[in-house]
Every structure is written in C-alpha cells, then in structure tokens.
Write a protein that holds these residues in place. Structure first.
Motif, PDB file in Angstrom:
ATOM      1  N   ALA A  38      32.731  43.587  49.157  1.00 55.62           N
ATOM      2  CA  ALA A  38      33.088  44.953  48.754  1.00 55.62           C
ATOM      3  C   ALA A  38      33.624  44.930  47.331  1.00 55.62           C
ATOM      4  N   VAL A  39      33.369  46.018  46.601  1.00 55.82           N
ATOM      5  CA  VAL A  39      33.958  46.234  45.276  1.00 55.82           C
ATOM      6  C   VAL A  39      34.959  47.368  45.441  1.00 55.82           C
ATOM      7  N   VAL A  40      36.223  47.109  45.145  1.00 54.53           N
ATOM      8  CA  VAL A  40      37.272  48.088  45.421  1.00 54.53           C
ATOM      9  C   VAL A  40      37.516  48.997  44.223  1.00 54.53           C
ATOM     10  N   GLU A  41      38.380  49.989  44.406  1.00 53.35           N
ATOM     11  CA  GLU A  41      38.539  51.067  43.421  1.00 53.35           C
ATOM     12  C   GLU A  41      38.936  50.599  42.022  1.00 53.35           C
ATOM     13  N   ASN A  42      39.746  49.557  41.936  1.00 54.85           N
ATOM     14  CA  ASN A  42      40.209  49.121  40.614  1.00 54.85           C
ATOM     15  C   ASN A  42      39.263  48.138  39.943  1.00 54.85           C
ATOM     16  N   GLY A  43      38.104  47.871  40.562  1.00 55.89           N
ATOM     17  CA  GLY A  43      37.128  46.964  39.973  1.00 55.89           C
ATOM     18  C   GLY A  43      37.253  45.534  40.442  1.00 55.89           C
ATOM     19  N   GLY A  44      38.239  45.272  41.298  1.00 50.88           N
ATOM     20  CA  GLY A  44      38.344  43.956  41.911  1.00 50.88           C
ATOM     21  C   GLY A  44      37.335  43.827  43.043  1.00 50.88           C
ATOM     22  N   ILE A  45      37.266  42.651  43.647  1.00 48.64           N
ATOM     23  CA  ILE A  45      36.306  42.437  44.730  1.00 48.64           C
ATOM     24  C   ILE A  45      36.969  41.773  45.932  1.00 48.64           C
ATOM     25  N   ILE A  46      36.428  42.074  47.100  1.00 50.01           N
ATOM     26  CA  ILE A  46      36.750  41.332  48.316  1.00 50.01           C
ATOM     27  C   ILE A  46      35.538  40.458  48.601  1.00 50.01           C
ATOM     28  N   SER A  47      35.778  39.169  48.691  1.00 43.89           N
ATOM     29  CA  SER A  47      34.653  38.250  48.822  1.00 43.89           C
ATOM     30  C   SER A  47      35.056  37.050  49.656  1.00 43.89           C
ATOM     31  N   LYS A  48      34.174  36.065  49.697  1.00 39.62           N
ATOM     32  CA  LYS A  48      34.423  34.864  50.489  1.00 39.62           C
ATOM     33  C   LYS A  48      35.720  34.190  50.074  1.00 39.62           C
ATOM     34  N   ILE A  49      36.434  33.655  51.040  1.00 42.49           N
ATOM     35  CA  ILE A  49      37.664  32.937  50.739  1.00 42.49           C
ATOM     36  C   ILE A  49      37.350  31.799  49.757  1.00 42.49           C
ATOM     37  N   GLY A  50      38.147  31.677  48.743  1.00 44.39           N
ATOM     38  CA  GLY A  50      37.902  30.683  47.701  1.00 44.39           C
ATOM     39  C   GLY A  50      37.401  31.296  46.410  1.00 44.39           C
ATOM     40  N   THR A  51      36.917  32.552  46.482  1.00 41.15           N
ATOM     41  CA  THR A  51      36.422  33.222  45.279  1.00 41.15           C
ATOM     42  C   THR A  51      37.561  33.479  44.301  1.00 41.15           C
ATOM     43  N   TYR A  52      38.713  33.875  44.818  1.00 41.84           N
ATOM     44  CA  TYR A  52      39.865  34.171  43.957  1.00 41.84           C
ATOM     45  C   TYR A  52      40.305  32.937  43.173  1.00 41.84           C
ATOM     46  N   GLN A  53      40.444  31.812  43.859  1.00 44.19           N
ATOM     47  CA  GLN A  53      40.864  30.608  43.138  1.00 44.19           C
ATOM     48  C   GLN A  53      39.799  30.162  42.138  1.00 44.19           C
ATOM     49  N   MET A  54      38.523  30.396  42.455  1.00 42.49           N
ATOM     50  CA  MET A  54      37.441  30.078  41.528  1.00 42.49           C
ATOM     51  C   MET A  54      37.561  30.936  40.266  1.00 42.49           C
ATOM     52  N   ALA A  55      37.919  32.215  40.445  1.00 39.31           N
ATOM     53  CA  ALA A  55      38.087  33.121  39.307  1.00 39.31           C
ATOM     54  C   ALA A  55      39.269  32.696  38.437  1.00 39.31           C
ATOM     55  N   ILE A  56      40.361  32.275  39.073  1.00 40.13           N
ATOM     56  CA  ILE A  56      41.540  31.823  38.325  1.00 40.13           C
ATOM     57  C   ILE A  56      41.201  30.598  37.484  1.00 40.13           C
ATOM     58  N   VAL A  57      40.492  29.654  38.083  1.00 33.49           N
ATOM     59  CA  VAL A  57      40.122  28.429  37.366  1.00 33.49           C
ATOM     60  C   VAL A  57      39.150  28.750  36.231  1.00 33.49           C
ATOM     61  N   ALA A  58      38.181  29.634  36.488  1.00 36.69           N
ATOM     62  CA  ALA A  58      37.232  30.029  35.438  1.00 36.69           C
ATOM     63  C   ALA A  58      37.966  30.664  34.266  1.00 36.69           C
ATOM     64  N   ASN A  59      38.943  31.502  34.571  1.00 35.00           N
ATOM     65  CA  ASN A  59      39.739  32.144  33.533  1.00 35.00           C
ATOM     66  C   ASN A  59      40.512  31.119  32.712  1.00 35.00           C
ATOM     67  N   ALA A  60      41.076  30.121  33.385  1.00 37.20           N
ATOM     68  CA  ALA A  60      41.840  29.078  32.694  1.00 37.20           C
ATOM     69  C   ALA A  60      40.965  28.264  31.750  1.00 37.20           C
ATOM     70  N   PHE A  61      39.682  28.128  32.101  1.00 38.11           N
ATOM     71  CA  PHE A  61      38.736  27.361  31.288  1.00 38.11           C
ATOM     72  C   PHE A  61      37.924  28.268  30.356  1.00 38.11           C
TER      73      PHE A  61
END
Length: 338
Positions: free
Chosen positions: A234-257
């Motif tokens: 799902a894509v929520v109202e503020n433009g964030g997403i609900i996705s498979k567990i682990g997606t959030y930490q993947m996004a954090i690491v991608a941002n750090a790199f």
C-alpha cells in the motif's frame, strides 16, 4: 505488488455456505440474496486469482465486486450499497492481503461518485457495470504503464537490490531485458515468507545475473548496489509505503549510503491510511507469520515470545521516487492524487 494468497475455494466459508461452489449452484432458497451474492463474489474472486496467478489481487477484487452489481436485485442505491458493503467485508475477511483493502476502497469511492452523478437508479446501475468492467481493464494495464516510466531509471550495467517477490518489480526487470538492458540483481530473501528465492528463480529464467542474500546482509552489500527497487502492499497518504518486513531497514541503509530508493506500485494501492510509526499500521498488517525454529534450538523455552511481523512502514523521507501508472511521482505528490 506484494500479494498474500487468498483462502482456497474449498476452505472459504461464509454464513456456513460453501464458497467453492459456482454461483449458479448456490441455493437461493437456503440463503438470503445478500449471502448468495457474497458466496458468488468470493467464488469469482478465487476463480480470477487461479486463472491469473500473476494478476493484481486488487484488480481481482474490483472485478468480483462488479459481479455484485450485476447479480443485485436491489431497487435502490441504498440497498445496492448494503450488498456491496457485505461483499467487501466478506472479501476482506477471507483474504489477508492489504491490496484487497485498497481495491475495495477504490471501488467504493467509484460507486459513490457515480451515484451522485446519475440519480436514476436503473441508469446508475447500468453505468456502474459498464464503468466497473472498463475500470478493471484499465487497472489491469497499470503494470505496463509503470514499466514504461520506470525503464529510464534502469541504467546500463546497474546493480539493483530488491526484496522478496514483487510482480510489478519483476515486470519492470522483464521489460528491461526485452529492451536489451544489461544489469544484475541482488535479492534479499525476505523472511518470514522467504519468497526472494521465487523472485531469484524468475529472474534467472530471464537470463539476469542474480544473487540471493540474507535480509541481515543488506548493509554489507549496499556499497556495491546502484539502486534499490521495491514494490508495496500500500502507498499511504503521506507518500510512505507499507511493504514487506525489512523494506524499512533497507531504505534506511540506502539513505545512509546515498543510494536511490525507488518504489513501484499501481495507483489502486493508494490508500487513505496515515501511520505515524511501526505500531500504527492497519490491523491487517499486524498479522504474524509462522516462525521456523531451527531443529537444534527446539524446544524453545516457554518464556520466549517470538514476534514475526509481515509488514513494516517506510516513511516518505526515505523514498526518492514512486513509479506509478500516473507517472513518476515524488512522495509529496501522493496526497494530491488521493
């Protein structure tokens, strides 16, 4: 698209009725009209999923709800909406996919808007059936439009990181192969479902160099990655997403790199939900998957609690762009589309 398998037709039950029976075999003498429609809708939904395993689950829901309108004997818009409400609740009860919620929500808004435009009930019902079928066909082509807008972002010799199995991500990469793009893919296995292996098999069959890694190895590999590409439930109202567990930490690491983090999702997955944190997800996303305990660790001590969530929420600040059938969107543009 992240999809959870719906309840098999043989197992799906509503009001004590066999939802595996065909619509014509459901007895209208033993069931109310509303119950009959619920049974037929669930049968149609499962039938579509079985016939089109790579199809979008939200589209299957929309097509099944169009059947409700076709079968309805309602004489007023209020009665029809009650039947639709019952069918939607039944679909959501027997499918643990957030995409079903999004598809039903979108169809409900569509029905409400049409009923306001056309006051005569008979004309409104006819228009709803026509538009419902057209809407399902249009929605079914969303993936093709997403491939078109996403392709320019798949550069030559790119090293792409994905997580688990996503049909829309697979479609983009398949289209890139068809356009003679050369690239490689690293797939995070995506526990607890571990369907990253399914994704890897499909990619390898296309001739794409692919490597499967543990979810916990994402940071280890990130400096060798050029772009992260994920799907969404799902894509929520503020433009964030609900996705498979682990997606959030993947996004954090991608941002750090400083690696671009792209999301591919159809517009029917836009949903009027506004989570504030990981504890604020819709109830459907709080469901737990069974956890495989290694044999040499059995039995676990009775005091141990195993927490095994299936989804997480990725805030919009970690997302660079969303590839959508509406075009290439920034997270801030999602609220405008809703």
């Amino acid at each position: 698209e992240h999809r959870t398998t719906a309840v098999p037709m043989s197992a799906a039950k509503s009001s004590g009725s066999d939802l595996g029976s065909s619509p014509s075999s459901v007895s209208t003498t033993s069931l109310s009209q509303q119950e009959t429609i619920c049974c037929a809708t669930m049968y149609r939904f499962n039938e579509i999923l079985a016939a089109e395993p790579d199809g979008a689950i939200a589209v299957a829901a929309i097509r099944a709800l169009t059947l409700v309108i076709e079968m309805s004997k309602a004489t007023t818009m209020f009665e029809l909406q009650l039947e639709l409400k019952a069918a939607i609740e039944n679909l959501q009860k027997h499918s643990s996919s957030l995409s079903v919620v999004s598809g039903c929500e979108l169809f409900t808004r569509f029905v409400t808007r049409t009923s306001l435009e056309i006051r005569e009930f008979a004309d409104c019902k006819e228009r709803l059936i026509q538009r419902g079928n057209q809407f399902a066909k249009m929605t079914a082509t969303s993936r093709d439009r997403i491939c078109q807008v996403a392709l320019p972002f798949i550069s030559y010799e790119a090293r792409i990181l994905v997580i688990g199995f996503s049909r829309v991500v697979l479609a983009i990469l398949k289209q890139a192969v068809a356009k003679q793009r050369r690239f490689s893919v690293v797939v995070a296995e995506s526990r607890p479902e571990v369907n990253g292996y399914q994704m890897a098999n499909r990619l390898a069959a296309l001739g794409i160099p692919v490597k499967v890694i543990m979810d916990t190895a994402v940071a280890h590999y990130m400096d060798r990655i050029d772009v992260v590409l994920v799907g969404a439930a799902a894509v929520v109202e503020n433009g964030g997403i609900i996705s498979k567990i682990g997606t959030y930490q993947m996004a954090i690491v991608a941002n750090a790199f400083s690696k671009p983090f792209y999301v591919a999702a159809e517009s029917f997955k836009f949903t009027r939900v506004f989570p504030l944190n990981q504890r604020d997800l819709p109830p459907l996303c709080a469901e737990q998957k069974s956890y495989h305990v290694p044999d040499d660790m059995k039995p676990l001590h009775e005091a141990i609690v195993v927490d095994n969530p299936e989804h997480d929420y990725t805030p919009p600040e970690y997302i660079n762009l969303l590839f959508n059938d509406l075009g290439v969107l920034t997270p801030s543009a999602v609220s405008e589309e809703l």
